[in-house]
Design an enzyme around this catalytic site. Structure first.
Site, PDB file in Angstrom:
ATOM      1  N   CYS A  89       3.030  32.453  39.409  1.00 11.68           N
ATOM      2  CA  CYS A  89       4.564  32.985  39.211  1.00 11.68           C
ATOM      3  C   CYS A  89       5.544  32.106  39.990  1.00 11.68           C
ATOM      4  O   CYS A  89       5.073  31.580  41.209  1.00 11.68           O
ATOM      5  CB  CYS A  89       4.689  34.329  39.932  1.00 11.68           C
ATOM      6  SG  CYS A  89       6.250  35.301  40.007  1.00 11.68           S
ATOM      7  N   HIS A 131       3.830  39.628  32.028  1.00  9.25           N
ATOM      8  CA  HIS A 131       4.560  39.290  33.448  1.00  9.25           C
ATOM      9  C   HIS A 131       5.843  39.286  33.575  1.00  9.25           C
ATOM     10  O   HIS A 131       6.505  39.776  34.556  1.00  9.25           O
ATOM     11  CB  HIS A 131       3.820  37.911  33.653  1.00  9.25           C
ATOM     12  CG  HIS A 131       4.310  37.226  34.972  1.00  9.25           C
ATOM     13  ND1 HIS A 131       3.341  36.991  35.959  1.00  9.25           N
ATOM     14  CD2 HIS A 131       5.441  36.843  35.517  1.00  9.25           C
ATOM     15  CE1 HIS A 131       3.933  36.466  37.029  1.00  9.25           C
ATOM     16  NE2 HIS A 131       4.978  36.253  36.694  1.00  9.25           N
ATOM     17  N   GLU A 132       6.610  38.760  32.520  1.00 10.64           N
ATOM     18  CA  GLU A 132       8.004  38.832  32.467  1.00 10.64           C
ATOM     19  C   GLU A 132       8.662  40.140  32.507  1.00 10.64           C
ATOM     20  O   GLU A 132       9.805  40.446  33.162  1.00 10.64           O
ATOM     21  CB  GLU A 132       8.663  37.747  31.502  1.00 10.64           C
ATOM     22  CG  GLU A 132       8.125  36.330  31.770  1.00 10.64           C
ATOM     23  CD  GLU A 132       8.207  35.841  32.926  1.00 10.64           C
ATOM     24  OE1 GLU A 132       9.002  36.242  33.673  1.00 10.64           O
ATOM     25  OE2 GLU A 132       7.346  34.959  33.062  1.00 10.64           O
TER      26      GLU A 132
HETATM   27 ZN   LIG Z   1       6.901  35.808  37.749  1.00  9.14          ZN
END
Ligand SMILES: [Zn+2]
Length: 182
Positions: A89, A131-132
């Site tokens: 990330c 994830h986003e």
């Molecule tokens: Zn991230």
């Protein structure tokens, strides 16, 4: 180019759910451009608006040489889970950990012109969409790890040189692990 500072873990904006986009206007086109430029500069495979301090439901992605964006995403996930895939990330510079994610995802939303679009992804693309979209709900990848893995991850976070440096002026490290920082 309008490269923005990437917010680091510890910044409250990363824990704040983002608001749906209502106006598909010039401001939104600038936001998508800023996200794209900042993601490509990092470099990263994805970037969500809260990571540059903007509380709107917008993310960009660059996976398998496919560049795009999605606004107000809604995900439909496959039941199959990839337990072992490494994930990073951009708000946790230099770190990557196994993070369980659905293998396939169908992401519905809008493009910058307000037109409905549907994206389908497997493996890294599906992982990126999950994830986003999590970022837009104030959820971080550490939240998706099993408790043992999360403990290891938090130890690495505490030991990271950027730990505690969550002020917005700090630029993220340009060295995400494995090209998979999201
Ligand atoms: Zn991230």
């Amino acid at each position: 180019m309008a490269i923005q500072s990437i917010r680091l873990f510890g910044d409250p904006v990363l824990r704040t759910p983002a608001a749906p986009v209502v106006d598909f206007d010039k401001e939104l086109r600038k936001l998508v451009k800023d996200l794209t430029d900042t993601m490509m500069d990092a470099p990263g495979a994805g970037l969500a608006a809260p990571q540059i301090g903007v509380g709107l439901r917008v993310f960009t992605y660059y996976v398998d040489e496919q560049l795009g964006h999605l606004i107000n995403p809604d995900l439909d996930l496959s039941p199959e889970i990839d337990e072992e895939g490494e994930e990073g990330c951009l708000s946790f510079p230099g770190l990557a950990f196994p993070t369980p994610r659905a293998v396939r995802a169908v992401a519905k939303g809008f493009n910058v012109y307000g037109e409905p679009i549907t994206l389908e992804g497997t493996d890294l693309m599906a992982r990126c969409f999950q994830h986003e979209t999590d970022h837009l709900d104030g959820i971080l990848f550490i939240d998706r790890m099993d408790p043992k893995q999360r403990k290891l991850a938090m130890k690495a976070v505490r030991e990271a040189e950027w730990s505690g440096l969550s002020a917005p002026v700090i630029k993220a490290s340009p060295h995400p692990t494995g090209g998979k920082a999201l």
